[in-house]
Write an enzyme that holds these catalytic residues in place. Structure first.
Site: not given
Length: 301
Positions: A103, A179, A247
């Site tokens: 990701t 995502k 994150k």
């Protein structure tokens, strides 16, 4: 470019943490040969015990393999394993395809794909979601962006890994965009569920019965149910570290900012995950957001 070392190239997997290890075991179970590489020998040993081979560095792995799956934590690690010393680039050959499952920001996967294109190597932008258990049994989600011919060439492997595969089209970066939007919503859902449960506890309600109501009523969310069940059992063993959603939500808010947008709820969730990390919860499962919310309500008294 080097020549492949084997006639029928196995699949390479760089990064065999919680998700990468589960993917490796899934591929082995489906009859694929797998070569793994991780900086942690103990992580490699899990896959090797089930029949995977080991490569001493990413360049060697690339020479041996055709499809190379990158499942490391962030863009810096992606760059290092692909283009650093003894990286994948040094072992690329005519049969190579790189699949990025990490990701990372859209601009980063676009940059990696452009550099691979200079080496005449295709890139599959394929971030994953669902957790290690679903990765292990092939039911995790994959959000796939790549050229049609590349997708067709590797569709069998993609579908072995994911029964919930969404083909997004040919534009590299759309996997990353999808995502991050998904994970921003997951972060909002988890933050809201943790806050609601902490509130229920402060009001003297039975937490487990409250969770039953959430799960059977309009408040239900998969991530809320999954994480709250673990948190109420005191289980904070990391399946997905708090630092990862910190994150990912930060990346999603930054992506929105680059488009001139500010997602109000997403920004609030991002701040909460950052606070959780600041309070020592980064290395725990992200179910620990309930701990943060409990602390916040305790401080309000």
């Amino acid at each position: 470019m080097a020549s492949p070392e084997t006639g029928s190239a196995p699949i390479g997997l760089v990064g065999v943490g919680n998700m990468g290890s589960a993917m490796a075991l899934r591929l082995l179970e489906c009859g694929h040969r797998v070569v793994v590489r991780d900086l942690r020998p103990q992580a490699e040993a899990v896959a090797m015990a089930r029949g995977a081979s080991h490569a001493p560095d990413c360049a060697t792995l690339a020479r041996r393999c055709g499809l190379l799956i990158v499942a490391v934590v962030d863009a810096t690690q992606c760059d290092s394993v692909l283009f650093g010393a003894h990286g994948v680039r040094e072992g690329l050959h005519a049969e190579s395809t790189v699949m990025v499952c990490s990701t990372i920001a859209p601009r980063d996967v676009e940059s990696l794909a452009a550099r691979l294109h200079q080496e005449r190597v295709a890139c599959i932008d394929a971030p994953m979601s669902g957790g290690p258990a679903r990765a292990r049994d092939g039911t995790m989600s994959l959000m796939v962006a790549c050229d049609d011919a590349v997708f067709a060439a590797h569709e069998g492997v993609l579908r072995a890994l994911s029964s919930r595969l969404v083909r997004l089209g040919p534009r590299i970066g759309d996997g990353a965009r999808t995502k991050l939007v998904n994970n921003l919503l997951a972060g909002v859902n988890l933050a809201a569920a943790a806050e609601a449960m902490a509130l229920a506890e402060r009001l003297g309600l039975d937490a487990r019965r409250t969770l039953q109501v959430f799960e059977q009523s309009s408040a239900q969310s998969w991530i809320g149910s999954d994480r709250l069940a673990r948190a109420l059992a005191g289980d904070f063993e990391p399946r997905a570290h708090t630092s990862l959603l910190a994150k990912d939500t930060a990346l999603a808010v930054a992506m929105a900012g680059a488009a001139g947008l500010r997602p109000t709820l997403g920004a609030a969730a991002q701040q909460l995950f950052a606070q959780a990390c600041d309070q020592g919860l980064a290395s725990l499962d992200d179910a620990s957001l309930l701990t943060l919310m409990r602390r916040r309500f305790a401080a309000d008294r």
